[in-house]
Design an enzyme around this catalytic site. Structure first.
Site, PDB file in Angstrom:
ATOM      1  N   GLU A 104      22.426  -9.882   2.759  1.00  0.00           N
ATOM      2  CA  GLU A 104      21.799  -9.372   1.700  1.00  0.00           C
ATOM      3  C   GLU A 104      21.607 -10.453   0.667  1.00  0.00           C
ATOM      4  O   GLU A 104      20.821 -10.590  -0.232  1.00  0.00           O
ATOM      5  CB  GLU A 104      22.517  -8.167   1.066  1.00  0.00           C
ATOM      6  CG  GLU A 104      22.659  -6.964   1.917  1.00  0.00           C
ATOM      7  CD  GLU A 104      23.605  -7.045   2.882  1.00  0.00           C
ATOM      8  OE1 GLU A 104      23.870  -5.855   3.622  1.00  0.00           O
ATOM      9  OE2 GLU A 104      24.571  -8.064   2.913  1.00  0.00           O
ATOM     10  N   ARG A 112      25.372  -8.157  -5.560  1.00  0.00           N
ATOM     11  CA  ARG A 112      23.883  -8.119  -5.680  1.00  0.00           C
ATOM     12  C   ARG A 112      23.435  -8.671  -7.331  1.00  0.00           C
ATOM     13  O   ARG A 112      24.580  -9.180  -8.033  1.00  0.00           O
ATOM     14  CB  ARG A 112      23.288  -6.602  -5.985  1.00  0.00           C
ATOM     15  CG  ARG A 112      23.700  -5.627  -4.786  1.00  0.00           C
ATOM     16  CD  ARG A 112      22.878  -6.143  -3.665  1.00  0.00           C
ATOM     17  NE  ARG A 112      22.849  -5.273  -2.258  1.00  0.00           N
ATOM     18  CZ  ARG A 112      23.748  -5.491  -1.294  1.00  0.00           C
ATOM     19  NH1 ARG A 112      24.502  -6.757  -1.377  1.00  0.00           N
ATOM     20  NH2 ARG A 112      23.896  -4.797  -0.411  1.00  0.00           N
TER      21      ARG A 112
END
Length: 205
Positions: A59, A104
């Protein structure tokens, strides 16, 4: 060798952190009035401003390699738009599983309008204390990236820290690219608390 001015900035940052921890503990009913000063002193004299966190996955590639990376994370006891900024790489509780942590990048904070590429989705504005996070790897589909495009806005309180350094292996490591403001405010913390040898000992790859 860490310079004198850096040490002064670090001490000021550590004091602000210690006060913030004591304030949060008091507001949450974890300590009484008479314990506030002791809590400030305990965190100032003994506490670190960072912790190590291991993460693996595609990710956040290339910030964190697909084989995983050990992150040096600056603690953020009371995250808000004044202390966390768009562009920062944050460590946060998974909004669908609080026992799990995600890495993130902060893409938007309260007041920002979020518009979807899907014409059927209506734009909306993030409410107070909400933020929008995205994975860095744009080769992944939203379901694979598992970010706000899947689970929606998250509260700022889900954020526990900001990644400031990443060790991918013994020869591939360096500072994490964050917002310009955060990079500046984190610099004394990075200079004083970074220990690559310690990160290597805790590296799982």
């Amino acid at each position: 060798m860490v310079g004198v001015s850096t040490w002064f900035r670090y001490i000021g940052t550590k004091f602000d952190y210690s006060v913030s921890v004591a304030r949060m503990s008091y507001l949450q009913g974890q300590i009484a009035d008479k314990q506030i000063l002791d809590t400030i002193w305990k965190n100032f004299s003994n506490g670190r401003l960072t912790f190590l966190h291991w993460n693996k996955g595609e990710e956040m590639d290339p910030v964190i390699g697909t084989q995983g990376g050990t992150l040096l994370v600056r603690k953020l006891p009371a995250p808000n738009p004044m202390s966390v900024h768009v562009g920062d790489v944050v460590v946060m509780k998974d909004p669908e599983d609080s026992a799990n942590y995600l890495i993130r990048r902060l893409a938007a904070v309260e007041g920002y309008e979020i518009a979807s590429k899907d014409a059927d989705d209506e734009p909306f504005v993030l409410d107070k204390d909400q933020c929008w996070v995205l994975a860095d790897n744009d080769k992944l589909k939203p379901k694979e990236a598992y970010d706000s495009r899947i689970f929606g806005p998250v509260t700022m309180s889900n954020i526990v820290g900001r990644a400031i350094y990443c060790l991918r292996n013994a020869v591939d490591h360096g500072p994490v690219k964050n917002s310009e403001y955060s990079t500046t405010t984190d610099s004394p913390v990075l200079e004083v608390e970074l220990d690559v040898d310690e990160m290597l000992k805790n590296h799982k790859a």
